[in-house]
Enzyme design. Sequence first.
Site, PDB file in Angstrom:
ATOM      1  CB  SER A   1      -0.864   0.017   1.259  1.00  0.00           C
ATOM      2  OG  SER A   1      -1.448   1.293   1.449  1.00  0.00           O
TER       3      SER A   1
ATOM      4  CE1 TYR B   1      -4.473  -2.092   4.909  1.00  0.00           C
ATOM      5  CE2 TYR B   1      -3.493   0.051   4.460  1.00  0.00           C
ATOM      6  CZ  TYR B   1      -4.054  -1.127   4.005  1.00  0.00           C
ATOM      7  OH  TYR B   1      -4.188  -1.335   2.659  1.00  0.00           O
TER       8      TYR B   1
END
Lengths: 248, 249
Positions: free
Chosen positions: A142, A155
């Site tokens: 990401s 995350y």
Amino acid sequence: MYNLSGKTALVTGASRGMGRASAIALAASGAQVLVHYGRGAKEADGVVAEIRQAGGRADAVAADLAAADGPHKLAKIARDIVGDRLDILVANAGISKAATIEETTIEDFDKLFAVNVRAPFFLVQQLLPILSKGSCVVLVSSLAARGVVGAIPVYAATKGAIDTLTKHFASLLGARGIRVNAVAPGVVETDMSNFIKTDAGREFALGIQALKRVAQPDDVGGVVAFLASEDARWITGDTIHVDGGSKL
Amino acid sequence: MSNNPVVMITGALTGIGRAAAAAFAKDGAHIVVSGRREPEGKALAAELRGMGAEAEFIAADVRREDDVRNLVDRTVARFGRIDAAVNAAGTEGQPGPVIDQTAESFAATFDTNVLGTLLSMKHELRVMQAQAHGSIVNISSTYGHEGARGASVYAASKHAVEGLTKSAALEAASSGVRVNAVAPGPTETGMLARFTGTAERKAALTKTVPLGRVGQPDEIARAAVFLASDQASFVTGQILNADGGKSAG
């Protein structure tokens, strides 16, 4: 665009979003695709139906990747269907939870690492016997791994772990002819990025990108299909940022 | 991108540039190949036409702005637009330790690798931004983001190429134009042979590559074709390592 006929693929978290787009892109290139889902049985069946309607081959497979033995169970199910050869693994399944440092609980932390890091690790481990020379693994990183995009520190850390695993897997598996890469999307219009449905969220997303549109799952699916193809046979250990030029 | 994209390639006469010309030709592109040597260039264009592609050679030295301007303008005159450009013109310069480098060895490398890339992008973007579409692929190197013993000036020039790539991507994005680079590791080209010198040194280099060999020019070209394609429509400002895992370790 790419020729993946005769290849077998497993895409985790393929009932929606980028996993769905990746499964459809791989199937459109000719691969037989196992469409994994955790809870979205109906959506996964829809993806399978869509692929079959277009003349492709697909089956839905279920497993809970938050469970410690989830990857092991999924690997067994996959081997029961594809037999002794898996050519493409897209470990896409992931979860996110926006939480500040103070709000983060141990349960949240452990679950994020279980699904986003432990599951891809052990899925690769359990599938190694059938990942042969010329096969490839695509992990999903990401933009958050290399920059701050909201209060998602845990995350982001799981995705940083994915970038690290990508390099180490590639190095350790190179001699066996297995390629390992990651795609690192920025903000993509999926259920995980609900915040871009607000004006402020959309403005934020466009503000960090050079290209001024919000990415669609297909933007990622095409890159996954490339990485899975012969055209990428010399690419391993790399993370491809599919983020419209964010944080350049 | 259309079914017959117009692709312009600098440094197309040898190595990665030449492989890129062949790869785009196989995909049905209309191609302008460029380089300094006219006979080789014309022979290459004829070869590409033999593969069924529409192809022209236009001579240019990327160190000279007049040449680059002419190359771009004649490409547009011939094919009407430029959908993708691959800036493959590059030189290894004069490898050797830092203490042996001179203003001349610096210029010999930077003029082609950095100024050449800058001038190429300047004129390609002039056309692409007006078209509101296009994709530029520069050729960097794994030495564009790591140090290289005995090749400091080359490494520095490729670091510069990556800086130019990211900056141009930021500037061009609002026009819908993408700018990326491929960073090859050791690739089976004349440049590698000149760089490594001996078979032993080449073997030592191969040991640093997880896939256990050196790359082929076509494998680098395929990465460039991907970046130029619609599959990479959301990829810009990126440096794509095509190196058999060398950067990863």
